[in-house]
Design an enzyme around this catalytic site. Structure first.
Site, mmCIF file in Angstrom:
data_model
loop_
_atom_site.group_PDB
_atom_site.id
_atom_site.type_symbol
_atom_site.label_atom_id
_atom_site.label_comp_id
_atom_site.label_asym_id
_atom_site.label_seq_id
_atom_site.Cartn_x
_atom_site.Cartn_y
_atom_site.Cartn_z
ATOM 1 N N GLY A 185 46.584 66.927 41.527
ATOM 2 C CA GLY A 185 47.946 66.986 40.978
ATOM 3 C C GLY A 185 48.173 65.959 39.885
ATOM 4 O O GLY A 185 47.441 64.965 39.772
ATOM 5 N N ARG A 198 55.922 62.280 38.922
ATOM 6 C CA ARG A 198 56.952 61.314 39.308
ATOM 7 C C ARG A 198 56.450 59.875 39.321
ATOM 8 O O ARG A 198 57.220 58.937 39.431
ATOM 9 C CB ARG A 198 57.510 61.695 40.701
ATOM 10 C CG ARG A 198 58.322 62.964 40.690
ATOM 11 C CD ARG A 198 58.521 63.538 42.079
ATOM 12 N NE ARG A 198 57.365 64.323 42.529
ATOM 13 C CZ ARG A 198 57.301 64.990 43.680
ATOM 14 N NH1 ARG A 198 58.317 64.957 44.516
ATOM 15 N NH2 ARG A 198 56.228 65.683 44.011
ATOM 16 N N LYS A 201 47.662 59.679 40.163
ATOM 17 C CA LYS A 201 48.392 59.058 41.277
ATOM 18 C C LYS A 201 47.466 58.597 42.395
ATOM 19 O O LYS A 201 47.622 57.498 42.930
ATOM 20 C CB LYS A 201 49.399 60.079 41.794
ATOM 21 C CG LYS A 201 50.147 59.648 43.008
ATOM 22 C CD LYS A 201 51.311 60.573 43.302
ATOM 23 C CE LYS A 201 50.875 61.859 43.964
ATOM 24 N NZ LYS A 201 52.050 62.650 44.407
ATOM 25 N N ASP A 261 47.833 62.454 48.608
ATOM 26 C CA ASP A 261 48.895 61.476 48.361
ATOM 27 C C ASP A 261 49.606 61.076 49.651
ATOM 28 O O ASP A 261 50.740 60.627 49.624
ATOM 29 C CB ASP A 261 49.904 62.010 47.336
ATOM 30 C CG ASP A 261 50.716 63.193 47.845
ATOM 31 O OD1 ASP A 261 50.361 63.754 48.888
ATOM 32 O OD2 ASP A 261 51.712 63.544 47.181
ATOM 33 N N ASN A 310 56.741 69.541 57.048
ATOM 34 C CA ASN A 310 55.284 69.656 56.923
ATOM 35 C C ASN A 310 54.720 68.351 56.372
ATOM 36 O O ASN A 310 55.149 67.871 55.332
ATOM 37 C CB ASN A 310 54.998 70.826 55.966
ATOM 38 C CG ASN A 310 53.556 70.856 55.503
ATOM 39 O OD1 ASN A 310 52.674 70.367 56.212
ATOM 40 N ND2 ASN A 310 53.312 71.450 54.338
ATOM 41 N N ASN A 315 29.843 11.508 45.090
ATOM 42 C CA ASN A 315 31.249 11.207 44.918
ATOM 43 C C ASN A 315 31.641 11.409 43.464
ATOM 44 O O ASN A 315 31.087 10.786 42.577
ATOM 45 C CB ASN A 315 31.512 9.761 45.339
ATOM 46 C CG ASN A 315 32.984 9.546 45.582
ATOM 47 O OD1 ASN A 315 33.814 9.825 44.719
ATOM 48 N ND2 ASN A 315 33.315 9.071 46.769
ATOM 49 N N ASN A 323 30.838 21.376 29.713
ATOM 50 C CA ASN A 323 29.728 22.332 29.777
ATOM 51 C C ASN A 323 29.644 23.209 28.542
ATOM 52 O O ASN A 323 28.712 23.963 28.380
ATOM 53 C CB ASN A 323 29.874 23.221 31.021
ATOM 54 C CG ASN A 323 31.192 23.972 31.049
ATOM 55 O OD1 ASN A 323 32.196 23.494 30.514
ATOM 56 N ND2 ASN A 323 31.193 25.128 31.667
ATOM 57 N N GLY A 379 33.069 3.905 35.916
ATOM 58 C CA GLY A 379 34.312 4.581 35.535
ATOM 59 C C GLY A 379 34.543 4.529 34.034
ATOM 60 O O GLY A 379 34.213 3.554 33.367
ATOM 61 N N ARG A 418 31.185 1.552 27.659
ATOM 62 C CA ARG A 418 32.576 1.148 27.552
ATOM 63 C C ARG A 418 32.755 0.307 26.324
ATOM 64 O O ARG A 418 31.967 -0.603 26.091
ATOM 65 C CB ARG A 418 32.947 0.271 28.744
ATOM 66 C CG ARG A 418 33.471 1.035 29.900
ATOM 67 C CD ARG A 418 33.797 0.079 31.004
ATOM 68 N NE ARG A 418 33.704 0.789 32.260
ATOM 69 C CZ ARG A 418 33.629 0.204 33.427
ATOM 70 N NH1 ARG A 418 33.584 -1.111 33.513
ATOM 71 N NH2 ARG A 418 33.567 0.927 34.508
#
Ligand code: UD1
Ligand code: CA
Length: 468
Positions: free
Chosen positions: A11, A15, A22, A106, A173, A380, A389, A426, A443
């Site tokens: 079908g 709608r 559908k 459906d 039905n 860590n 990356n 760090g 650093r």
């Protein structure tokens, strides 16, 4: 008795107002037509004929891998359900002594158990045709079941063709039928288009058989199972029912679901015992979650494999990745594209991880990006660490050995390898590999200039010498 299945899926679904057919619109991650197909499997059919028409190639692609499916093409998708079934004639003719079970594509809510119970009744009472019905408070849009004075079914009348009186009938039905195949083949030839709509109705086959004195009866199904999905309002209604069933099945298997009406779990997701799912969690695709986990509020898991005892803290997103037992993820973490988070590892707030193997017991707890990396065990990763990356053209890998320590706010420029027990201080920028046990530190020199706070210097001028 051998069984043939027929699913009507040709079908147009006008709608629905959709570019796509559908019946391939999704309910809990599966195309709508999967559900009638699944119900048919409960009868162990020889074949399932799927009638396709409108955008047939899309439906075929969705169902191409389903076992037992054979496609039949309906040229005129407005030919009607009777025309649609007649397209499966070549298959039906091969098995004249079988039973043919026809289901609307459906109508996704028919339970396999209900179909089976109806089918058993068809066999036991040696019926010629059986039609699944239910009483609806509001029967609008459905074909009505017309009975004679003694209660025997005499016809199914479509709403558009019904008289005022027939429209008041509440028994409808469901669009699910069982026929003796040879009889169905007989009457299909005789169906005529409706004067009201020009469609050939399968329901007229029921009427013809009843008229001729064949044994036609109904099977009452729970009204919820009959819902036909003709528009997107009904799509949402159907999904709500399927979701409730899915969540109830998890609950019965020992999963705690908090505020279940807010949780969305797709059909294929599996969840182990004693796992708790918090409000607004979403489990999509082929997601599996182990035992004793917590899936935090607002988290989304998509094709995620989660081990036992894992805690996914609120608002985390894990896609196409594995999180091994005992790991803790989130809150607000994102893990994607084939990551493996090792046993007992911790991936914390605002950490994004892509295509990364993150070793057992390793930690990246705050504000980091790890892409295309292989990280060993007990590593860590400090706050604000970034694995760069991408060089603008290509992606490059980073490798980190066991027990390495990467200090906060360091930038690791890939390709790069940090050896076991290496230590990045760090704030370092690391653009070449660091051997095991080494300290890497980059650093700029820190200068401290006494009494040179520039704010104070400016104030001194405007306040004419008055210091705080
Ligand atoms: C149909 C029944 C109606 C029943 C209702 C239950 C008929 C004539 N009417 O109405 O009695 O109460 O289902 O939901 O059968 N299809 C095709 N080819 C076509 C037309 C339809 O394959 O030419 C397929 C559709 O894709 C759909 C199914 O058949 O999956 C039902 O068609 P639809 O037009 O939705 O029928 P209803 O008007 O809902
Ligand atoms: Ca319908």
């Amino acid at each position: 008795m051998e069984v043939l299945g027929v699913i009507l899926a040709a079908g147009k679904g006008t709608r629905f107002k959709s570019e796509r057919p559908k019946v391939v619109h999704r309910l809990l991650g599966k195309p709508m037509v999967f559900y009638p197909y699944r119900a048919l499997l409960a009868l162990d059919p020889i074949k399932v004929a799927v009638i396709v028409g409108h955008r047939a190639e899309v439906v075929k692609e969705e169902l191409g891998n389903y076992p037992k499916v054979e496609f039949f093409y309906q040229e005129n998708p407005k030919g009607g359900t009777g025309d649609a079934v007649s397209k499966a004639r070549p298959l039906l003719e091969r098995y004249p002594d079988s039973a043919t079970v026809v289901l609307n594509g459906d109508s996704p809510l028919l339970r396999p158990e209900t179909l089976k119970a109806g089918f058993e009744r068809f066999l036991k009472e040696n019926l010629d045709a059986l039609i699944f019905t239910a009483e609806l408070e509001d029967p609008t849009g459905y074909g009505r079941i017309v009975r004679d004075g003694s209660g025997r079914v005499v016809a199914v009348v479509e709403e558009k063709d019904a008289t005022e009186e027939e429209r008041r009938i509440k028994e409808v039905n469901g669009g699910f039928y069982v026929f003796k195949t040879d009889l169905l083949l007989e009457v299909l030839k005789e169906l005529k288009p409706s004067p009201a709509t020009g469609e050939v109705y399968l329901t007229d086959a029921v009427k013809i058989l009843a008229e001729r004195g064949f044994k036609v009866d109904t099977y009452r199904a729970p009204f919820e199972e009959l819902l036909g999905v003709n528009d997107r309002v009904q799509l949402a209604e159907a999904e709500k029912v399927l979701l409730r069933r899915k969540i109830e099945s998890l609950q019965r298997e020992g999963v705690t679901v908090r505020l279940p009406e807010t949780v969305y779990v797709e059909w294929d997701a599996v969840v182990g015992r004693d796992t708790e799912i918090e409000p607004h969690a979403v489990l999509r695709g082929n997601t599996s979650v182990g035992k004793n986990c917590v899936i935090g509020a607002g988290s989304v898991l998509e094709n995620a494999k989660v081990g036992d005892g894992v805690r996914i803290l609120p608002y985390s997103f894990v896609s196409d990745s594995e999180v091994k037992s005992g790991a803790v993820v989130g809150p607000f973490a994102r893990i994607r594209n084939g990551c493996v988070v090792g046993e007992g590892a911790e991936v914390g707030n605002f950490v994004e991880m892509k295509a990364t193997a993150f070793g057992g017991g390793s930690k990246a707890k705050h504000l980091a990006y790890l892409g295309d990396a292989t990280v060993g065990e007990g590593v860590n990763v400090g706050a604000g660490v970034v694995f760069a990356n991408y060089d603008g053209v290509e992606k490059h890998p980073t490798k980190v050995g066991d027990r390495a320590f990467i200090g906060s706010n360091s930038l690791i420029i890939a390709p790069c390898e940090l050896g076991e027990w290496s230590f990045v201080a760090g704030g370092s920028v690391v653009n070449r590999s660091v051997p095991p046990r080494a300290l890497a530190v980059s650093r700029p020199e820190l200068k401290i200039l006494e009494n040179k706070n520039p704010i104070l210097k400016k104030r001194k001028k405007s306040d004419k010498g008055s210091n705080p």
